[in-house]
Design a protein around this motif. Structure first.
Motif, mmCIF file in Angstrom:
data_model
loop_
_atom_site.group_PDB
_atom_site.id
_atom_site.type_symbol
_atom_site.label_atom_id
_atom_site.label_comp_id
_atom_site.label_asym_id
_atom_site.label_seq_id
_atom_site.Cartn_x
_atom_site.Cartn_y
_atom_site.Cartn_z
ATOM 1 N N GLN A 40 80.628 -16.764 -58.084
ATOM 2 C CA GLN A 40 81.672 -16.129 -57.276
ATOM 3 C C GLN A 40 81.848 -14.645 -57.602
ATOM 4 O O GLN A 40 82.031 -13.826 -56.707
ATOM 5 N N ASN A 44 80.821 -11.731 -54.257
ATOM 6 C CA ASN A 44 81.944 -11.416 -53.382
ATOM 7 C C ASN A 44 81.779 -10.014 -52.809
ATOM 8 O O ASN A 44 80.759 -9.356 -53.017
ATOM 9 N N ALA A 267 83.453 -18.948 -43.224
ATOM 10 C CA ALA A 267 83.796 -19.992 -44.202
ATOM 11 C C ALA A 267 83.392 -21.342 -43.640
ATOM 12 O O ALA A 267 84.019 -21.859 -42.715
ATOM 13 N N ARG A 343 82.835 -20.139 -52.255
ATOM 14 C CA ARG A 343 84.192 -20.110 -52.802
ATOM 15 C C ARG A 343 84.560 -21.504 -53.302
ATOM 16 O O ARG A 343 84.422 -22.500 -52.577
ATOM 17 N N GLN A 345 87.222 -23.813 -53.700
ATOM 18 C CA GLN A 345 88.581 -23.994 -53.188
ATOM 19 C C GLN A 345 89.136 -25.339 -53.615
ATOM 20 O O GLN A 345 88.566 -26.383 -53.292
ATOM 21 N N PRO A 372 90.427 -18.596 -56.774
ATOM 22 C CA PRO A 372 89.708 -17.865 -55.725
ATOM 23 C C PRO A 372 90.241 -16.436 -55.639
ATOM 24 O O PRO A 372 91.080 -16.013 -56.439
ATOM 25 N N SER A 373 89.765 -15.701 -54.657
ATOM 26 C CA SER A 373 90.273 -14.353 -54.436
ATOM 27 C C SER A 373 91.808 -14.382 -54.403
ATOM 28 O O SER A 373 92.387 -15.283 -53.779
#
Length: 395
Positions: A40, A44, A267, A343, A345, A372-373
């Motif tokens: 990740q 990104n 996504a 990602r 999640q 995550p972000s």
């Protein structure tokens, strides 16, 4: 002084390890990959987020705002390329204006430097953008996150710590005042463990005697890069107003630290925890995802936007049409494939996404189950927070 094993050499794990080593703890970082930041962190968009999108008072909101400052300062202190370039969130339809206003209100609640601008003002900032209104966010930046990770490794080693790469953690067990970490190469003993296992966080928690509160579902984000003759269409960062029906931000345009312009990500559910392409399929991972009730409940609530994401994945023209809503001059001919990211999640059994950072603790163990972000942006602040939680566990 404590002996601590940190699992994971992404930016969160390395930030924690550097903080521990800097105060004199004996730190060992273990990661299964041959280098740092391969998942990740290294895949990104390189954005330093301002804290615009997150619920006021949440860890994401407070740590993102503080993290934007600390990450920028850290990068500058280490000579790592970083720019505070700002971004433009663009409403392309009158129906998006209420959402834009809500973002402006959230920015104010979170202490983010942002202002609503007219279409004419938006064109002054981004001449090729089409909008009926926009939000200018001043504190958003871009940085070389893999470069940050390499600097953090140096900090760990300067503090006497070590980073063991190419070594997989298989299980963790606490016995009295000791934690035993079994890898595929050695048995390590420590006073405590902090696990930042990303895409495998829930599995490692379970292998450590902790039942995770959510399941990790992998969502692949696919990127394109604008061809050199189209890169001039974007000066900085251009984002859409997020679709409230869908948990992700939508495809956007980011001028990277190297000057290239990336478009994305979409996504889509990946068919492997590290499924960076449609052809990467892991039966165990697919079975794991399909067997989780939360996936089906999440899917039922996001049929329309989910289908749009799959279409963008299958069709470069569809991807380009989404970008053209922001910058009409972009066409499919301008897009060049770029490496995808996945990602991690966390999704609860009832189908709701874990919207904030999620941490679970056990005896002498701290597990990061959802980061995550904006975790990369906030990594130095997450490290400060989790080291404090570790100290409380060991008191």
């Amino acid at each position: 002084m404590s002996r601590v094993v940190v699992v994971g050499a992404g930016i969160v794990g390395l930030a924690i390890a550097a903080r521990l080593a800097g105060r004199g703890d004996e730190v060992t970082v273990v990661d299964k990959e041959p280098d740092v930041a391969l998942h990740q962190t290294g895949r990104n968009s390189g954005v330093i987020h301002s804290g615009l999108y997150y619920a006021p008072g949440s860890l994401k909101a407070t740590m993102s705002a503080a993290g934007a400052r600390s990450m920028t300062a850290y990068a500058r202190s280490r000579g790592i390329p970083v720019q505070t370039c700002g971004k433009l969130v663009v409403a392309t339809d009158e129906r998006e204006l209420p959402g834009l206003l809500r973002l402006a209100q959230r920015a104010e609640a979170n202490g983010v430097d942002a202002r609503l601008v007219t279409p004419a003002e938006a064109r002054e900032l981004e001449p090729h953008v089409r909008s009926v209104g926009a939000l200018r966010v001043e504190s958003t930046g871009i940085v070389d996150y893999p470069g940050v990770c390499r600097a953090l490794v140096k900090d760990v080693e300067a503090g006497g710590g070590s980073v063991r790469l190419g070594e997989s953690v298989l299980a963790i067990r606490t016995t009295g005042s000791r934690v035993h970490v079994r890898t595929d190469q050695a048995d390590l003993e420590a006073d405590a463990v902090i696990a930042c296992a990303g895409l495998h966080a829930d599995r490692l928690a379970r292998a450590s005697g902790i039942e995770p509160a959510a399941r990790i579902l992998p969502f692949r984000g696919e990127y394109f890069e604008l061809a050199p003759d189209a890169a001039g269409l974007v000066r900085g960062l251009v984002y859409p107003v997020p679709d409230p029906r869908f948990p992700f931000l939508g495809v956007h345009l980011t001028r990277m630290i190297d000057g290239t312009v990336h478009a994305g990500p979409n996504a889509v559910l990946a068919l492997a925890r590290e499924g960076y392409t449609w052809s990467t399929v892991r039966v165990h991972d697919v079975r794991d995802a399909l067997g989780w009730p939360g996936l089906w409940r999440l899917a039922r609530g996001n049929v329309v936007p989910g289908a749009a994401e799959v279409l963008r994945s299958m069709s470069t023209r569809a991807f380009a049409r989404s970008l053209a809503r922001l910058v009409p001059a972009i066409t499919a001919r301008d897009l060049r494939p770029a490496p995808a990211g996945v990602r991690a999640q966390a999704v609860r059994r009832d189908g709701t996404l874990v919207d904030d950072f999620l941490v679970q603790t056990g005896p002498r163990q701290v597990h990061v189950l959802n980061a995550p972000s904006p975790a990369a942006t906030a990594s130095l602040e997450i490290a400060r927070h989790l080291v404090g939680r570790l100290d409380a566990l060991l008191d």
